[in-house]
Write an enzyme that holds these catalytic residues in place. Sequence first.
Site, PDB file in Angstrom:
ATOM      1  N   ASP A   1       0.854  -1.180   0.000  1.00 25.13           N
ATOM      2  CA  ASP A   1       0.000   0.000   0.000  1.00 25.13           C
ATOM      3  C   ASP A   1       0.897   1.240   0.000  1.00 25.13           C
ATOM      4  O   ASP A   1       1.874   1.286   0.737  1.00 25.13           O
ATOM      5  CB  ASP A   1      -0.837  -0.034   1.299  1.00 25.13           C
ATOM      6  CG  ASP A   1      -2.043   0.875   1.261  1.00 25.13           C
ATOM      7  OD1 ASP A   1      -1.914   2.012   0.789  1.00 25.13           O
ATOM      8  OD2 ASP A   1      -3.109   0.455   1.724  1.00 25.13           O
TER       9      ASP A   1
ATOM     10  N   ARG B   1      -0.631   4.430   0.098  1.00 24.32           N
ATOM     11  CA  ARG B   1      -1.485   5.585   0.392  1.00 24.32           C
ATOM     12  C   ARG B   1      -0.968   6.387   1.574  1.00 24.32           C
ATOM     13  O   ARG B   1      -1.148   7.574   1.630  1.00 24.32           O
ATOM     14  CB  ARG B   1      -2.918   5.126   0.678  1.00 24.32           C
ATOM     15  CG  ARG B   1      -3.663   4.748  -0.564  1.00 24.32           C
ATOM     16  CD  ARG B   1      -4.997   4.161  -0.232  1.00 24.32           C
ATOM     17  NE  ARG B   1      -4.858   2.873   0.440  1.00 24.32           N
ATOM     18  CZ  ARG B   1      -5.878   2.134   0.828  1.00 24.32           C
ATOM     19  NH1 ARG B   1      -7.108   2.580   0.663  1.00 24.32           N
ATOM     20  NH2 ARG B   1      -5.693   0.975   1.400  1.00 24.32           N
TER      21      ARG B   1
END
Length: 425
Positions: free
Chosen positions: A335, A337
Amino acid sequence: MTEPSAKKPGKQPAKIVLTSHPGGHGPKPIPIKWGVRDPMKRGPAIATVTNMAQRNVIGTHSGSYSVYRALAVAAGALDPLRRPDLTNTSPSKAIGPHPQWFDAQQIVSLDPFGAVVADVFKSYLDRSYDIRPTIAVTSAHIRLPEIDDAIDAGRLACDGKILRAGRDVVVTKAAIEPVWYLPEIANRFNCTETVLRRTLFEHTAGMFPDLVTRPDLSVFLPPIGGLTIYMFGPVDNIADAAKKLAVRVHDECNGSDVFGSDICTCRPYLAHGIEECIRTAQAGGAGVIVYNRKEGRALGEVTKFLVYNARKRQEGGDSAAQYFARTECVAGVQDMRFQELMPDALHWLGITRIDRFVSMSNMKYDAIVRSGIKVVDRVPIPDELIPADARVEMEAKMAAGYFTPDGATATDEELARVQGRKLGD
Ligand SMILES: [Zn+2]
């Protein structure tokens, strides 16, 4: 200060001026004192390319769209010296100022004054400074089939105001471009400002030399997507601690959000969040959806589709047990983000408490709570709203420690049994 260039419209400077070249920039630009209450003392963020001497930030406006603007100029379709006519563009609803705006650590990735530059920096604009909004606020009606379903199922009722008789939903929405205050961005990511500047410079292939040559400039407008906030109910209710608030922070998933792809729960979750927002607004509170342009966990859609193929072609088929591993194989991380900057939009709205947080992500929850916002209830998606092929994602996330109301997680054996469709099925 230097006045705007007297060059004729449509003429670009004949020679290339490197921003990193000694003397390439003008006299000392207007300083930005991040977090200062009085906007005139805080200083405007000036990212114009029509007058280099006025610039006091690194990068330019419009995020990733700045490249399209360059294309329009290259194609002769846009006068490079043109300045926007901002007549009648002011916000449809006033937002702020809120106390959080004046804390240099609470908001670090957007300019709290971004929507009101035409007002608060009028005296500069009158002196021909090219200052542009980085936030725009407008009003709209939205219509979603899932809200129709919620009305038909008796979960929502038209009230004529928030949810109108025609089943359209009245919203206020704000579009926000990223404006990064580099010293505090570095703090959020636990690195030094020097490391942050150098890494941003190197990993954009040297796109912004100012990052490493202009330590006097602390604000950077990165060439990335921004975010959109959809607000339900009276805007003033959002920051009012006496009123209930529902919030969903949603990261872009074009395949599901727009095209209804059923491999994930993104659109069902977004629609469920909107339903909760409407319900809370109808009960006298407000609702907020923050939509971040962070496609495919900020890995991008090419990476995402590669991962889909790898998941469906792996030995044993797509399974919850291997869900995160396949992403890591392709992208190197699960990830990208990094939710550290996400709470800024909530602080811009003046939020101090969220009564109903519509998400199962611990990363989002932790970031919000760490930033000083209280979360009362976490609202998971109802089972009946999860598409069959998205079970793999749901089970994998729950096993990885995402929030579940009863704290239940599946065993490795159970995870291996949760299978998605084969490629091409
Ligand atoms: Zn998705």
